[in-house]
Write an enzyme that holds these catalytic residues in place. Sequence first.
Site, PDB file in Angstrom:
ATOM      1  N   LYS A  22       0.834  -1.209   0.000  1.00 32.96           N
ATOM      2  CA  LYS A  22       0.000   0.000   0.000  1.00 32.96           C
ATOM      3  C   LYS A  22       0.864   1.253   0.000  1.00 32.96           C
ATOM      4  CE  LYS A  22      -3.013   0.494   3.495  1.00 32.96           C
ATOM      5  NZ  LYS A  22      -2.783   1.772   4.230  1.00 32.96           N
ATOM      6  N   ARG A  27       2.903   5.922  -3.361  1.00 32.41           N
ATOM      7  CA  ARG A  27       4.091   6.694  -3.757  1.00 32.41           C
ATOM      8  C   ARG A  27       4.383   6.531  -5.246  1.00 32.41           C
ATOM      9  NH1 ARG A  27       4.267   5.553   1.562  1.00 32.41           N
ATOM     10  NH2 ARG A  27       5.674   6.671   2.973  1.00 32.41           N
ATOM     11  N   GLY A  95      -5.086   7.732   5.310  1.00 35.67           N
ATOM     12  CA  GLY A  95      -4.175   8.713   5.901  1.00 35.67           C
ATOM     13  C   GLY A  95      -2.962   8.938   5.019  1.00 35.67           C
ATOM     14  N   SER A 168       7.058   9.500  11.917  1.00 35.19           N
ATOM     15  CA  SER A 168       6.009   9.271  10.924  1.00 35.19           C
ATOM     16  C   SER A 168       6.560   9.349   9.509  1.00 35.19           C
ATOM     17  CB  SER A 168       4.891  10.306  11.097  1.00 35.19           C
ATOM     18  OG  SER A 168       4.054  10.298   9.956  1.00 35.19           O
ATOM     19  N   GLN A 170       4.754   9.258   6.980  1.00 30.89           N
ATOM     20  CA  GLN A 170       3.839  10.110   6.196  1.00 30.89           C
ATOM     21  C   GLN A 170       4.266  11.563   6.264  1.00 30.89           C
ATOM     22  OE1 GLN A 170      -0.050   9.153   7.716  1.00 30.89           O
ATOM     23  NE2 GLN A 170      -0.072   7.138   6.758  1.00 30.89           N
ATOM     24  N   ASP A 323       2.053  -0.979  12.034  1.00 30.00           N
ATOM     25  CA  ASP A 323       0.719  -1.440  11.617  1.00 30.00           C
ATOM     26  C   ASP A 323       0.445  -2.889  12.019  1.00 30.00           C
ATOM     27  OD1 ASP A 323       0.104   1.004  10.480  1.00 30.00           O
ATOM     28  OD2 ASP A 323       0.913   0.456   8.521  1.00 30.00           O
ATOM     29  N   LYS A 350      -4.386   6.055  14.497  1.00 27.54           N
ATOM     30  CA  LYS A 350      -4.481   5.342  13.211  1.00 27.54           C
ATOM     31  C   LYS A 350      -5.938   5.369  12.731  1.00 27.54           C
ATOM     32  CE  LYS A 350      -0.155   4.416  12.928  1.00 27.54           C
ATOM     33  NZ  LYS A 350       0.666   5.085  11.909  1.00 27.54           N
ATOM     34  N   ARG A 398      -7.310  -3.175   9.639  1.00 24.99           N
ATOM     35  CA  ARG A 398      -6.381  -4.060  10.368  1.00 24.99           C
ATOM     36  C   ARG A 398      -7.007  -4.632  11.641  1.00 24.99           C
ATOM     37  NH1 ARG A 398      -2.354  -3.607   6.897  1.00 24.99           N
ATOM     38  NH2 ARG A 398      -1.773  -1.537   6.183  1.00 24.99           N
TER      39      ARG A 398
HETATM   40  C1  S3P Z   1       2.601   4.790   6.227  1.00 24.89           C
HETATM   41  C2  S3P Z   1       3.150   5.203   7.406  1.00 24.89           C
HETATM   42  C3  S3P Z   1       2.609   4.820   8.723  1.00 24.89           C
HETATM   43  C4  S3P Z   1       1.657   3.635   8.618  1.00 24.89           C
HETATM   44  C5  S3P Z   1       0.688   3.776   7.491  1.00 24.89           C
HETATM   45  C6  S3P Z   1       1.439   3.884   6.176  1.00 24.89           C
HETATM   46  C7  S3P Z   1       3.190   5.270   4.969  1.00 24.89           C
HETATM   47  O1  S3P Z   1       1.895   5.914   9.264  1.00 24.89           O
HETATM   48  O2  S3P Z   1       0.952   3.460   9.824  1.00 24.89           O
HETATM   49  O3  S3P Z   1      -0.167   2.657   7.420  1.00 24.89           O
HETATM   50  O4  S3P Z   1       2.876   4.721   3.890  1.00 24.89           O
HETATM   51  O5  S3P Z   1       4.010   6.206   5.020  1.00 24.89           O
HETATM   52  P1  S3P Z   1       2.640   7.106  10.079  1.00 24.89           P
HETATM   53  O6  S3P Z   1       3.493   7.842   9.123  1.00 24.89           O
HETATM   54  O7  S3P Z   1       1.520   7.960  10.619  1.00 24.89           O
HETATM   55  O8  S3P Z   1       3.408   6.418  11.155  1.00 24.89           O
END
Ligand code: S3P
Length: 445
Positions: A22, A27, A95, A168, A170, A323, A350, A398
């Site tokens: 995912k 990306r 997210g 994070s 993200q 996760d 989450k 999840r």
């Molecule tokens: C992810 C980063 C994680 C993860 C999410 C996917 C990503 O979140 O929990 O399922 O693809 O960068 P965080 O960046 O909030 O830790």
Amino acid sequence: MPALSAHPSEGLAGSLRVPGDKSISHRALMLAALAVGESRIEGLLEGEDVLRTAAALRALGAEISRDDDGRWRVWGRGIGGLSEPEAVLDLGNSGTGVRLLMGVLAAHPLTATLTGDASLTGRPMGRVAEPLALMGARIQARDGGRLPLTITGSAEPRPIGYRLPVPSAQVKSAVLLAGLGAPGITEVIESAPTRDHSERLMRHFGAEVEVSPEGEAGEGRRIRLTGQPELGPQEVRVPGDPSSAAFPLVAALITPGSEIALPGVGLNPLRTGLIDTLREMGAKIDVENPREENGEPVGDLRIASSVLEGIRIPATRAPSMIDEYPVLAAAAACARGTTVMEGLGELRVKESDRLALVARGLAACGVAVEEGPDSLTVHGTGTAPQGGATVESALDHRIAMSFLVLGLASQQPVTIDDAAPIATSFPDFAAAMTGLGARVTAGPS
Ligand code: S3P
């Protein structure tokens, strides 16, 4: 709200190719949309989260199509080349989709409004808005930095040096994606390394990204991106998602008499905390044919059911398995002795408050569990948990899959009230598990 039930099962057997990663799928689409020309993506996750990202990029002017053989084509517009969308961009449950897209939009002189479902509109976006504002984006969000929000990006964002206040990937990725449009060096410092798919894939598309150790013991990372690169179209092969593999993997470990294979799973060391942890608990997991595909480590997993022992898992491991705690908790419920998981504060923000939901669901299944502010303690007895409960999945894929896995190894079936969220990351989960011999049925038990 379609309910789904998992029943006590005989040993699982066979081979399963899990859906594409995912994180890498989001990306790959975004970077392909920022490259000039046609990229091709093989193995893209066709789950709802990623399809929302594809739809948002289309609304921003990228051309995206799917060939009959399942390969995706993206005609990118170049960095800064996306156009203003005519309607609100709805990222659904994702997210990653919304936060990474905010990074992309911060480097475009256009205005866009972003929203999501009832889970996503409750999640914090301030952590991304803050660094993007420093780079020159204007962002107006609801109270508490929540969606819907409107972002106006900048034609030439400022490069910044940013130390992540939370571990994070993200947030890191949003800053780096905005940094693609900035002149000069954008730098992100993380005191604990998080998944580095953005860095690897940006390099694959032709950007210059340097990574060096950071902190007294070199435990952190300093990432330096040279802005305004010329991104060229690429072929991307997306590996199987280790976070999706985690469900059949744990199911095979805790269902006696199982032996399964999971070919083509991504094994990026910043994602393999679950495998390390389960091995420490006594799990039999073999990695065969280790290889590299577009800069990402990949291998074939072979798993046999195993007697597991409870352990203490240090907080430092959390980013590499963030996760996977819900499904690890299912494994811990079947292990002999106590498992202590620490440093889990991020689980509360989450798709749901995963810490609270896992604790509540395990207790309903007759498992002794203690929930701390950022920790979880699970007391396993080494025998099958009682089960026999209906667990709320709370728009969280999840949580739903973890409790179905637990149901396979419990004395009584476990039901989840709503299976719909599973389609965000693992659309054919029930059929895939049934194919391995798991007893999963529609409706309540
Ligand atoms: C992810 C980063 C994680 C993860 C999410 C996917 C990503 O979140 O929990 O399922 O693809 O960068 P965080 O960046 O909030 O830790």
